[in-house]
Every structure is written in C-alpha cells, then in structure tokens.
Design an enzyme around this catalytic site. Structure first.
Site, mmCIF file in Angstrom:
data_model
loop_
_atom_site.group_PDB
_atom_site.id
_atom_site.type_symbol
_atom_site.label_atom_id
_atom_site.label_comp_id
_atom_site.label_asym_id
_atom_site.label_seq_id
_atom_site.Cartn_x
_atom_site.Cartn_y
_atom_site.Cartn_z
ATOM 1 N N VAL A 46 0.846 -1.200 0.000
ATOM 2 C CA VAL A 46 0.000 0.000 0.000
ATOM 3 C C VAL A 46 0.877 1.245 0.000
ATOM 4 O O VAL A 46 2.046 1.186 0.353
ATOM 5 C CB VAL A 46 -0.951 0.060 1.222
ATOM 6 C CG1 VAL A 46 -1.972 -1.046 1.153
ATOM 7 C CG2 VAL A 46 -0.169 -0.005 2.520
ATOM 8 N N CYS A 47 0.298 2.385 -0.372
ATOM 9 C CA CYS A 47 1.041 3.644 -0.416
ATOM 10 C C CYS A 47 1.464 4.078 0.962
ATOM 11 O O CYS A 47 2.492 4.704 1.139
ATOM 12 C CB CYS A 47 0.173 4.774 -0.931
ATOM 13 S SG CYS A 47 -0.147 4.705 -2.646
ATOM 14 N N SER A 48 0.613 3.846 1.917
ATOM 15 C CA SER A 48 0.845 4.476 3.206
ATOM 16 C C SER A 48 0.989 3.436 4.296
ATOM 17 O O SER A 48 0.223 3.381 5.230
ATOM 18 C CB SER A 48 -0.276 5.443 3.519
ATOM 19 O OG SER A 48 -1.318 5.311 2.609
ATOM 20 N N MET B 65 6.852 9.822 -0.897
ATOM 21 C CA MET B 65 6.408 8.822 -1.859
ATOM 22 C C MET B 65 5.777 9.468 -3.077
ATOM 23 O O MET B 65 5.834 8.943 -4.181
ATOM 24 C CB MET B 65 5.372 7.959 -1.153
ATOM 25 C CG MET B 65 5.155 6.595 -1.692
ATOM 26 S SD MET B 65 3.969 5.791 -0.606
ATOM 27 C CE MET B 65 4.463 6.435 0.982
#
Lengths: 170, 212
Positions: A46-48, B65
């Site tokens: 996941v991104c986070s 990110m």
C-alpha cells in the site's frame, strides 16, 4: 496475541545489523529517547504503510527528542532495498539471526507466523519503557499514540543544560 | 478508537451545511491512487444525501512517496484563494493519472486563474503552512494512511475502504432518524468521468491556446 513488555520495564538491550556491514545497539542511545517500532515485514503493498507514515512524522518525533528505529525479521539487504525504495530517513534493524530473538525479548514475536508483531515501545532517556502498544496485525497503528506518550514525558535536558519544552516548539 | 481531534472550522474546505446530521472528513493526498479511487464515491455520496451531509477535505500529502502531492495541494489552496478550491480539487483528481506541474498550471489556466501567480505561489510555498497544519492535525487524530475518513468524528476503519463509505453513511443517518430516501439530492454531477469539457482537456483546443 503476544504479551508485550509493559510500561515501567527496563528495555532489554540489543545489538542488530542496521546495514549489511554495520550494527547498532540500544545502549548507544543512552540519554536519548527511542521509539521502537516492531513490524511484520518490509514491502507492504500500500502507499501508506506504517513505516512510510512514520517517515513523514519523523520531524515531530525528533522535536520531542526521540529517535525512531524500525525492527523486523527481514535481512539487512532487504531493509536496504526497502528503505531506498520508500526514501526512509530512519534506521531499520534486522532481527534476522537468531531469527526474532530481539522481538521475542520484547514479547513482540508471532511464533505461528515467524515474524514480529506490530508493536510500539517508547523508551525514555534512562532506558525504561514508558509506553507500549500492541496493534492488531492488520491495522496500521498510526503515530498518535506515540506522540501522546512523548508529550507526557518531562522536558528533556539538553547537553548545554537548557531545558527545552517540545510542546511549545513550532 | 481514533477520533478527530481538530474540529471543523471556517478555515476548512467544506461542502454542505454546518447543521447537517452527518459530517464526513477526508484526509487525502492528490497523488495517492486510492484517494483518486475514492473521489467519485464521495461525489456520489454528496449527490445522494444533499443537505444531510457535510463534507470536509484536509491535506495529507505523503511527499516522500508522492513528490507531486504537495504542489498539487498548494495549487488547490491557490485556487481556494480565488474561491475555486472545489473546482481545482475535482480537476486534479479527475486528471490524476497525468498529474504533473504542467498539468497543474494548465488546470489553473482552465479555471481562468493567473498561471504566473500560481508559479510564484508554488516557488515561494505560500500555501504550505496550511497544508502542513492539516498534516500535523491528521497525525494527532490517528490518520494512518490515505485516504482516511472520519464519520462524525470517528475514524472509519473498514477493510473495503472508501467502497464501504456509502453504507456507513446510510447507517449513521438512520441512527440519527433521518429518512435518506425522502431528501431530494443536491444538484451535484454524479460519476464525474472528467472535470473538463472536451476542448479544455490537456491536448484539447483550449489547452493548446492557453499554453501558447
């Protein structure tokens, strides 16, 4: 679920690889505050993920005089690739050999799965655990609990003798 | 259970009435694909519940990110200074897959905003303090990723993510004794596929003109 070391316990010392050719010991942080974040594995899809979130909260942790160390059973090379990929600005320690030994000493190891729990510890400048939290394995615990714990601590005496009060900074 | 610690104020970006029975707060990142996927779901919820719902968007850019999340948030704040926050918000999410600085400039031009002023705002990070304040408040409220939603101040933790929101909103309204079907929907475009008319899309006629 495991029973993790509670508040008031002396934090067990350890020495673990932090890169393929360097290691880091908890006692090197004597006089400073440390956040230990045990987590199951690098490369959450996941991104986070938890470590990426903490990467963004690092300035807040440091304002409270605390250093963050991530710990999982992944190898040092794996940590290096993960930290590079996610641009992580804190150390990831490898609890790889003997596998999970440090995680076990904090009560933060899942025997049935062979990896660390998602467990958080805040250790004060005297090496005592002042807060610990075990999160359900699938839930990213966020950073609010860590910051709450840091805020309950008295201002840290700096080396120059002046006290700083983190809650009044920024 | 994580709770929203920063109350909704006039400094927030708000759609809907202050006295709506349900307030939905989103902490989002303009470059996060999961936030992009949640955007049409939120639009549908807004269309369905009309005046019974108040929606608030706060910034939570994961900049390490998503290097474009911060300039995108700054661009939305810039648009807000010209009272076009939601137009820019929708345009960014709708065009998220082609997000770039050039796209942000083009989107500003499409809203008749000064691109020179936007470039200056991005270079000076004029709107960054508000974005950082949103982020810090989110961390304290237990935002653990993006998007994170709070329904009436309680963090929405479901495995389905945003896909589970409509049912959760319905349940909250029912708890409050609001008959959701009886309320006429607000005039909101449902299922926005593209926030820009064809001639204003990147590559379209208007885009070419404004760029030159």
């Amino acid at each position: 679920m495991a029973v993790i070391l509670p508040k008031g316990t002396k934090a067990p010392d350890f020495t673990l690889p932090v890169t393929p050719d360097q290691s880091l010991s908890l006692h090197e942080f004597a006089g400073r505050r440390v956040i230990l974040a045990f987590y199951p594995a690098d490369w959450s899809p996941v991104c986070s993920d938890q470590m990426s979130l903490y990467n963004h909260v690092l300035p807040e942790f440091r304002r409270h005089g605390a250093e963050l160390l991530g710990i999982s059973v992944d190898g040092a090379w794996c940590h290096q690739a993960f930290a590079r990929d996610r641009n992580l600005h804190f150390a990831l320690l490898s609890d790889f050999e003997p596998k999970g030994a440090v995680s076990r000493s904090y009560g933060a190891y899942r025997n049935q799965d062979g990896f660390s729990e998602r467990a958080l510890f805040v250790i004060d400048e005297h090496g005592t655990i002042v807060w610990s939290y075990l999160s359900p394995i699938a839930v990213n615990p966020g950073a609010d609990g860590i910051l709450d714990a840091l805020e309950t601590l008295p201002p840290l005496e700096k080396n120059d003798g002046t006290a700083k009060n983190p809650s009044h900074v920024g | 259970m994580a709770r929203l610690r920063i109350p909704v104020t006039s400094a927030d970006h708000v759609i809907g009435n202050d006295d709506a029975p349900v307030t939905l707060v989103e902490y989002g990142d303009y470059q996060c694909p999961y936030c992009g996927a949640a955007h049409p779901i939120v639009k549908q919820i807004l269309a369905r519940h009309g005046n019974n719902l108040r929606f608030v968007f706060r910034h939570f850019p994961l900049v390490e990110m998503h290097p474009l999340a911060e300039p995108a948030a700054e661009t939305a704040e810039f648009a807000d200074s010209h009272e076009q926050f939601w137009q820019m918000h929708d345009a960014i999410y709708t065009n998220q897959r082609s997000l770039s600085i050039a796209l942000l400039i083009a989107l500003a031009a499409n809203l008749d905003l000064s691109t020179i002023e936007l470039r200056d705002a991005l270079a000076s990070h004029r709107f960054l303090p508000k974005i950082q304040a949103d982020f810090a408040g989110g961390v304290r409220s237990g935002v653990n990723g993006t998007p994170t939603f709070f329904i009436n101040g309680v963090r929405f933790d479901r495995p389905l993510g945003a896909a589970g929101l409509p049912a959760a909103i319905d349940a909250t309204l029912q708890d409050r004794g609001v008959a959701t079907e009886a309320n006429p929907p607000r005039n909101v475009t449902v299922l926005v596929q593209d926030g820009l008319p064809p001639d204003r899309r990147p590559g379209g006629q208007m885009f070419q003109q404004r760029r030159g």
